[in-house]
Scaffold this motif. Structure first.
Motif, PDB file in Angstrom:
ATOM      1  N   ILE A 111       0.844  -1.194   0.000  1.00  0.00           N
ATOM      2  CA  ILE A 111       0.000   0.000   0.000  1.00  0.00           C
ATOM      3  C   ILE A 111       0.885   1.252   0.000  1.00  0.00           C
ATOM      4  O   ILE A 111       0.588   2.250  -0.656  1.00  0.00           O
ATOM      5  CB  ILE A 111      -0.963  -0.015   1.218  1.00  0.00           C
ATOM      6  N   PHE A 113       3.953   1.355  -1.203  1.00  0.00           N
ATOM      7  CA  PHE A 113       4.569   1.403  -2.527  1.00  0.00           C
ATOM      8  C   PHE A 113       3.602   2.017  -3.543  1.00  0.00           C
ATOM      9  O   PHE A 113       3.963   2.915  -4.317  1.00  0.00           O
ATOM     10  CB  PHE A 113       4.992   0.005  -2.934  1.00  0.00           C
ATOM     11  N   PHE A 115       1.060   3.961  -2.989  1.00  0.00           N
ATOM     12  CA  PHE A 115       0.864   5.375  -2.668  1.00  0.00           C
ATOM     13  C   PHE A 115       2.047   6.212  -3.164  1.00  0.00           C
ATOM     14  O   PHE A 115       1.885   7.250  -3.821  1.00  0.00           O
ATOM     15  CB  PHE A 115       0.687   5.525  -1.156  1.00  0.00           C
ATOM     16  N   PHE A 118       2.176   6.420  -6.945  1.00  0.00           N
ATOM     17  CA  PHE A 118       1.118   7.307  -7.439  1.00  0.00           C
ATOM     18  C   PHE A 118       1.560   8.757  -7.267  1.00  0.00           C
ATOM     19  O   PHE A 118       1.500   9.568  -8.197  1.00  0.00           O
ATOM     20  CB  PHE A 118      -0.157   7.035  -6.642  1.00  0.00           C
ATOM     21  N   VAL A 202      -4.203  -5.955  -5.236  1.00  0.00           N
ATOM     22  CA  VAL A 202      -5.100  -4.852  -4.898  1.00  0.00           C
ATOM     23  C   VAL A 202      -4.344  -3.617  -4.400  1.00  0.00           C
ATOM     24  O   VAL A 202      -4.525  -2.522  -4.941  1.00  0.00           O
ATOM     25  CB  VAL A 202      -6.147  -5.292  -3.850  1.00  0.00           C
ATOM     26  N   PRO A 203      -3.473  -3.751  -3.398  1.00  0.00           N
ATOM     27  CA  PRO A 203      -2.951  -2.549  -2.723  1.00  0.00           C
ATOM     28  C   PRO A 203      -2.175  -1.602  -3.633  1.00  0.00           C
ATOM     29  O   PRO A 203      -2.191  -0.397  -3.408  1.00  0.00           O
ATOM     30  CB  PRO A 203      -2.021  -3.106  -1.645  1.00  0.00           C
ATOM     31  N   VAL A 206      -4.831  -0.088  -6.199  1.00  0.00           N
ATOM     32  CA  VAL A 206      -5.867   0.766  -5.654  1.00  0.00           C
ATOM     33  C   VAL A 206      -5.496   2.235  -5.825  1.00  0.00           C
ATOM     34  O   VAL A 206      -6.352   3.093  -6.011  1.00  0.00           O
ATOM     35  CB  VAL A 206      -6.145   0.397  -4.176  1.00  0.00           C
ATOM     36  N   PHE A 207      -4.210   2.541  -5.827  1.00  0.00           N
ATOM     37  CA  PHE A 207      -3.786   3.919  -6.052  1.00  0.00           C
ATOM     38  C   PHE A 207      -3.592   4.226  -7.528  1.00  0.00           C
ATOM     39  O   PHE A 207      -3.661   5.372  -7.939  1.00  0.00           O
ATOM     40  CB  PHE A 207      -2.469   4.201  -5.317  1.00  0.00           C
ATOM     41  N   PRO A 217      -9.768  -7.014  -9.593  1.00  0.00           N
ATOM     42  CA  PRO A 217      -9.914  -7.082  -8.127  1.00  0.00           C
ATOM     43  C   PRO A 217     -10.442  -5.770  -7.539  1.00  0.00           C
ATOM     44  O   PRO A 217     -11.265  -5.796  -6.615  1.00  0.00           O
ATOM     45  CB  PRO A 217      -8.488  -7.343  -7.637  1.00  0.00           C
ATOM     46  N   MET A 221     -13.883  -5.256  -5.456  1.00  0.00           N
ATOM     47  CA  MET A 221     -13.986  -4.631  -4.134  1.00  0.00           C
ATOM     48  C   MET A 221     -15.075  -3.578  -4.100  1.00  0.00           C
ATOM     49  O   MET A 221     -15.839  -3.493  -3.145  1.00  0.00           O
ATOM     50  CB  MET A 221     -12.641  -4.010  -3.723  1.00  0.00           C
TER      51      MET A 221
END
Ligand SMILES: Nc1ncnc2c1ncn2[C@@H]1O[C@H](COP(=O)(O)OP(=O)(O)OP(=O)(O)O)[C@@H](O)[C@H]1O
Ligand SMILES: [Mg+2]
Lengths: 262, 348, 276
Positions: A111, A113, A115, A118, A202-203, A206-207, A217, A221
């Protein structure tokens, strides 16, 4: 076998029940009829499987996930194989440190990484989100590639390469004619492990997703946030089908003992 | 002039210097073996010749040209590896053909030469098999064929027979020697089997700790070892120190020893094989080259007895075909015939 | 070899990692100690003075610790059993452990939503036997997060342990027993010390995994049971507080590295102690 005892057998059985039951429950639930997730379902149907194909976002993001996983894995192979080769074939100062460096992406919380990437690629460098997504996935699967390829190279006698060289092949010919054919199963297994991990991620994603660019995925979610019907269960079953096929290929190419010998 | 010469070669792995100022000359058509205990640098020497390791200093001269920096794949050398190093994913035919393909030999000629070579090593019917489907001896022959088919300028073999059973080893070494002579191939052969090495070599390099102890024909090495190390290697088990006193050579307890000596040294170390010492009864008239001894242990070897005897100068091993076993504790005399005594350089 | 050209092959990988891993992370870490005019470390203590944030931090650690402990307790006997199973059947156990590992974490967490939900199996069962009147709120609690993480990471523990225990010779145990050691003593004196390396690897994988997992806490903890990773996400993409997100991210990195390094240090020390 008396060294195993009855209670130990029962214990193992229960632990494996814990590992397997949830996936079985999803599977059974997916075949339910009603709008609600219910186990066991009152009546059975395949309508939720059909619904998976009705939801346009699932199909779109499935293709994006597929594309990202394939391209990222391919780049990771291009970058990772030469690095793995040097690390496992040559002894030089700092080799151990370099190896840890190549494996370090697995140590970074994903997460964080995602972030950071991004923040850096999309906000600061103004790169397209999709590029960021590709780069993020490539970096975090490099360790899988390096580990699997190094393991295959370790099993391939260096003298065989030397034999090719002394009989007139240069280093590049030797690699493509002799080394690559003999580590091909490692390459296949590395590809699949990297592919699965990218596909399921996902993590990081997600960003690095945004309007128009999302992965399956991530889409699942957000679907779960708003709907609680068996569509996701049906989709899960389809994904497990994919996992089964890929696992079969790994078993064929690498053998399952890879997972227990780190 | 020698076909191959190593001039002052130094090879190290990191801080570990394996060869230091190593010099060796090999003539055209010669079969030279490198013999020595494990870790003495035989493989390293061979790999330096092939070019797999780069010497820190020194030169490798081959056919009058400096070969030190020629890339490995540009040399026309054949190499047979200890573990054969066959290409696992290729058939026997493709393994043998590999070198020719790399030289861009026409296909028809490749076919012909590989066929011939497979016949020579007795593997006619095996062309389409893969290495995994062959026995150790057969794999060994493929490795040999692969090295020979390119008509190498130099053939290098690293313990090619060490993975075979004893009977096959003897068969194969005769075969290798025959082929080598048939093709008049200059060959460097690494082994740590003394008998194997003596039976096929023109000359033998005995190595120890990265240095050459002796380089000569097998017979000479066997009969006239120059150092204590070589002497022990070829079966000399008894050693004696002699020193000059009043123009005569005497042992530490003052017994005179006569021997052939060319150079006038103050101290000598001499070696004798167990078979070359003669056992006599006490009270003979000879006094030079004789030590009195007491039998400690005797062992029956079949054609003779082996005695471990104690003297004032330490223990000796003597083989003698006496009719009856000499009893433990019995006093005897040991006679060292002059012609059986070898002067050796002391081990460091 | 002479020209060392082969080291060029390392460059793409090194460059990739520096450009896209080291630099971005460095920027994030740096931003937490930068102010307009200078440098400060004060944001870190401020974070820990905030009750809400401190709670989340220690909850994350607690959840990771409990998950690791549970995985060890469940994994150790199971792995021992597997390692004593005939080789041809061992593969089945391995497959059954690897399969969930390769299945999407979304799918795996989702299965626990079905199980623990208001209409889930657990509540259903408890209501039916009359143990409770109303369905319990099992989801979005520490309990559900721990169950999800345990489910996620138990296979890693089992695989690490089996890898080591496979190599323990059964003869050794039999020899110990024949020398008069009870089965328990043999287990404690032989199996336990010999499988410790596997336990250490497994525990560090599970602990760091649980510490940094995102998908499972997001789905099974949600807003009610936040952990560090979901906090990073929330700060960045819900509150758009970049500064705070970077701070939490940095705290996660520092915590993870501290854990990994101390585990390595401890196990290194321990192993050397064993050998000496
Ligand atoms: N790749 C290497 N890196 C570091 N040291 C090495 C390497 N290869 C060999 N050595 C060292 O160099 C010395 C000589 O090794 P070498 O392989 O030449 O011995 P050898 O005579 O062939 O022995 P053997 O009969 O066991 O094959 C040994 O001390 C060995 O440990
Ligand atoms: Mg050797």
């Amino acid at each position: 076998m008396n060294e195993k005892g009855k209670s130990l057998t029962l214990f193992t059985f229960l632990v494996y029940l814990f590992l397997i039951a949830p996936l079985l429950i999803i599977t059974v639930t997916a075949f339910g009829q009603s709008e609600f997730l219910k186990f066991p379902p009152d009546s059975f149907s395949i309508r939720w499987f059909l619904n998976v194909f009705e939801v346009e976002m699932f199909m779109r993001t499935f293709l994006i996930s597929l594309e990202v996983a394939c391209i990222a894995t391919f780049i990771a192979l291009l970058v990772g194989i030469p690095a793995a080769y040097v690390i496992s074939r040559y002894r030089f100062r700092g080799r151990k440190i370099l190896e840890s460096f190549f494996l370090s992406p697995v140590l970074i919380p994903q997460i964080v990484f995602g972030f950071s990437l991004f923040n850096y690629l999309v906000i600061k460098l103004r790169l397209p989100v999709f590029t960021g997504l590709l780069i993020g996935h490539t970096i975090f699967i490099i360790p899988y590639i390096i580990r699997v390829i190094s393991a295959s190279l370790a099993n391939f006698d260096y003298e065989i390469e030397e034999a090719a060289v002394i009989f007139g092949a240069n280093r590049i010919k030797t690699f493509f004619m002799i080394v690559l054919p003999n580590i091909s199963s490692g390459v296949v297994a590395g590809f699949i492990l990297a592919f699965i991990n990218s596909f399921n991620n996902v993590p990081i994603s997600v960003f690095l997703t945004g309007p128009g660019v999302s992965t399956l995925p991530i889409q699942m979610m957000s679907y779960v946030e708003y709907y609680f019907d068996p569509t996701i269960a049906a989709l899960s079953v389809l994904l497990m089908g994919m996992t089964t096929v890929l696992m079969f290929i790994i078993e064929r190419s690498l053998g399952l003992s890879y997972f227990t010998s780190k | 002039m020698a076909l191959l010469s190593l001039d002052d070669l130094t090879v190290s792995y990191g801080d570990n210097t394996v060869l230091e100022n190593f010099n060796l000359e090999i003539n055209q058509g010669e079969f030279v073996s490198l013999l020595g205990p494990s870790g003495c640098g035989k493989t390293t020497t061979l790999r330096a010749i092939a070019g797999f390791v780069n010497p820190g200093s020194g030169r490798i001269v081959f056919m009058g040209k400096d070969y030190t920096n020629i890339p490995v794949h540009k040399k026309q050398f054949g190499f047979v590896f200890q573990n054969y190093a066959l290409f696992p994913h290729m058939s026997v035919f493709d393994n043998v053909a590999f070198g020719l393909k790399m030289q861009k030999t026409p296909v028809a000629e490749i076919k012909k030469r590989v066929q011939e070579m497979l016949e020579l090593v007795g593997l006619e019917g095996f062309a389409q098999r893969h290495p995994g489907e062959l026995s150790g001896g057969q794999q060994q022959r493929v490795a040999l064929a692969r090295a020979l088919v390119i008509k190498p300028d130099l053939l290098l073999l690293d313990e090619p027979l060490s993975n075979l059973d004893a009977k096959l080893r003897v068969e194969m070494r005769v075969e290798i020697r025959n082929i080598q002579q048939q093709l008049n191939l200059t060959t460097v052969y690494v082994t740590h089997d003394q008998e194997e090495c003596f039976s096929i070599s023109d000359r033998v390099v005995v190595m120890k700790d990265g240095k050459i102890e002796q380089y000569d024909q097998p017979e000479v090495i066997y009969r006239y070892p120059m150092t204590e190390f070589v002497a022990r290697f070829v079966g000399f088990e008894n050693f004696l120190d002699l020193k000059e006193k009043d123009g005569r050579l005497v042992t530490n307890n003052g017994i005179e020893f006569k021997l052939d000596r060319n150079d006038e040294l103050a101290k000598y170390r001499v070696a004798v094989r167990p078979d070359d010492i003669v056992i006599k009864e006490v009270g003979g008239d000879r006094t030079a080259n004789v030590l009195t001894a007491k039998v400690k242990i005797s062992t029956f070897l079949g054609k003779e007895y082996q005695y471990l005897v104690e003297t004032e100068l330490g223990e000796f091993v003597v083989n003698a075909a006496t009719v009856n076993r000499i009893k433990n504790g019995e006093q005897i005399e040991l006679y060292f015939p002059e012609e059986n005594i070898r002067i050796v350089k002391e081990a460091l | 070899m002479k020209y060392r050209l082969h080291y060029l092959l390392l460059i793409p990988a090194i460059l990739f990692l520096i450009l896209f891993l080291v630099i971005p992370l460095f920027i994030t870490l740096l931003s937490t100690v930068r102010t307009d005019g200078g440098w400060t470390l004060s944001r870190y203590p401020v974070f820990f003075q905030d009750f809400y944030l401190r709670d989340i931090y220690f909850r994350t650690l607690k959840i990771a610790a409990i998950t690791t402990l549970a995985a060890a307790v469940m994994g150790f006997p199971t792995s021992y059993y597997i390692s004593r199973t005939a080789k041809k059947y061992r593969g089945i156990y391995i497959i059954l452990a690897v399969f969930p590992l390769l299945t999407s974490p979304v799918v795996r967490s989702f299965s626990w939503m079905i199980i623990l939900g208001k209409n889930g199996i657990v509540n259903d069962f408890l209501v039916r036997i009359g143990f409770i009147g109303e369905p319990l709120n099992l989801l979005y609690t520490e309990f559900s997060v721990i169950m999800g993480l345990l489910y996620l990471f138990l296979p890693l523990m089992i695989l690490s342990l089996v890898g080591v225990m496979e190599n323990i010779d059964s003869e050794l145990l039999r020899a110990a027993e024949s020398l008069g050691a009870s089965r328990l003593t043999a287990f404690l004196k032989i199996v336990l010390p010999l499988s410790l390396p596997g336990l250490v690897i497994g525990a560090s994988l599970v602990f760091t995994g649980s510490l940094t997992a995102y998908t499972t806490p997001m789905l099974l903890g949600g807003d009610k049971t936040q952990v560090l990773s979901t906090l990073v996400y929330k700060n960045a993409l819900a509150l758009f507080d970049w500064q705070q997100a970077s701070l939490v991210a940095s705290i996660m990195v520092i915590t993870t590295f501290t854990v990994v390094i101390s585990i390595n240090w401890f196990s290194g020390k321990f192993n050397r102690g064993e050998a000496g």
